[in-house]
Design an enzyme around this catalytic site. Structure first.
Site, PDB file in Angstrom:
ATOM      1  N   LYS A 133      38.689  67.756  51.315  1.00 48.16           N
ATOM      2  CA  LYS A 133      39.949  66.428  50.661  1.00 48.16           C
ATOM      3  C   LYS A 133      39.685  65.521  51.940  1.00 48.16           C
ATOM      4  CE  LYS A 133      44.854  65.903  52.591  1.00 48.16           C
ATOM      5  NZ  LYS A 133      45.925  66.028  53.653  1.00 48.16           N
ATOM      6  N   ASP A 152      46.272  65.855  47.846  1.00 42.64           N
ATOM      7  CA  ASP A 152      47.076  66.780  48.858  1.00 42.64           C
ATOM      8  C   ASP A 152      48.400  67.279  47.607  1.00 42.64           C
ATOM      9  OD1 ASP A 152      48.533  64.367  47.794  1.00 42.64           O
ATOM     10  OD2 ASP A 152      48.904  63.655  50.068  1.00 42.64           O
TER      11      ASP A 152
END
Ligand code: SF4
Length: 222
Positions: A133, A152
């Protein structure tokens, strides 16, 4: 037997929101969607993203004002003591771990990359405290390199509600979204989904009644 298979696949198709339609609507409603973390360089975005784990972007932006004022570059932050760094990032939570990772990452950036942030996912991923991420956030927003969709909690929740995925694992979700979404939209897709997740499609009490996607959305899981 054949008809069961056919009815299953028809049902699956009908439970999925048409991706292009959703993307088009999101673009229209969130023309200013962008990375919510404040930064002036790839290095600052890297640090802000490491700090954003289990913390709000608002809190990170408050903390990085002082942090980047004192230590704006990897070379300067590498000279900060661990104790001072811990105090500076304390309010973002998990501060001991974050400070340790940042210290080690700065040392590697200085020793191996002359203080610059590398531009490949493999090199970024090898830094302490950096997962897929964070690597995708940095590459996409600091270098405009589309390495993958940033996943997320908002992206996870909305992708499941739309029926694009039936997964909770971020790496698997990213892999699926990378296939569904054209690469030139990977960076913005997560900004659009995060904007919609914050404004309308919240974790608790999503405002389906007033949502511009109400008719198209199957609202899976609600
Ligand atoms: S708010 Fe409701 S209708 Fe809108 S995207 Fe979320 S689940 Fe779908």
């Amino acid at each position: 037997m054949k008809s069961t298979t056919k009815s299953r696949s028809t049902k699956l198709r009908l439970t999925k929101v048409d991706f292009d339609l959703v993307l088009k609507s999101l673009k229209k409603h969130y023309p200013d969607a962008h990375c919510a973390l404040n930064f002036k360089s790839p290095f600052q975005l890297l640090i802000a993203t490491i700090l954003s784990a289990q913390c709000t972007d608002e809190r990170v932006n408050k903390v990085t004002v002082e942090l980047f004022l004192r230590y704006p570059t990897a070379k300067k932050m590498n000279q900060c003591s661990l104790t001072e760094l811990e105090e500076l990032v304390r309010s973002t939570g998990f501060f001991k771990n974050k400070a340790k990772n940042i210290k080690e990452a700065c040392a590697i950036l200085v020793e191996k990359y002359q203080g610059e942030v590398p531009k490949t996912i493999e090199e970024l991923y090898a830094l302490p405290g950096v997962g897929r991420k964070t690597a995708n956030v940095v590459l996409g927003n600091a270098y405009e390199i589309a390495s993958g969709v940033v996943v997320d909690t908002h992206v996870t929740r909305l992708s499941n509600r739309f029926g694009w995925v039936k997964l909770q694992d971020a790496v698997k979700i990213e892999s699926k979204l990378n296939k569904i979404c054209p690469q030139n939209e990977w960076v913005m897709l997560s900004h659009y989904l995060i904007s919609h997740g914050r404004a309308v499609c919240k974790a608790r009490n999503p405002d389906c009644e007033n949502c511009f996607l109400n008719k198209a959305c199957p609202k899976l899981g609600l």
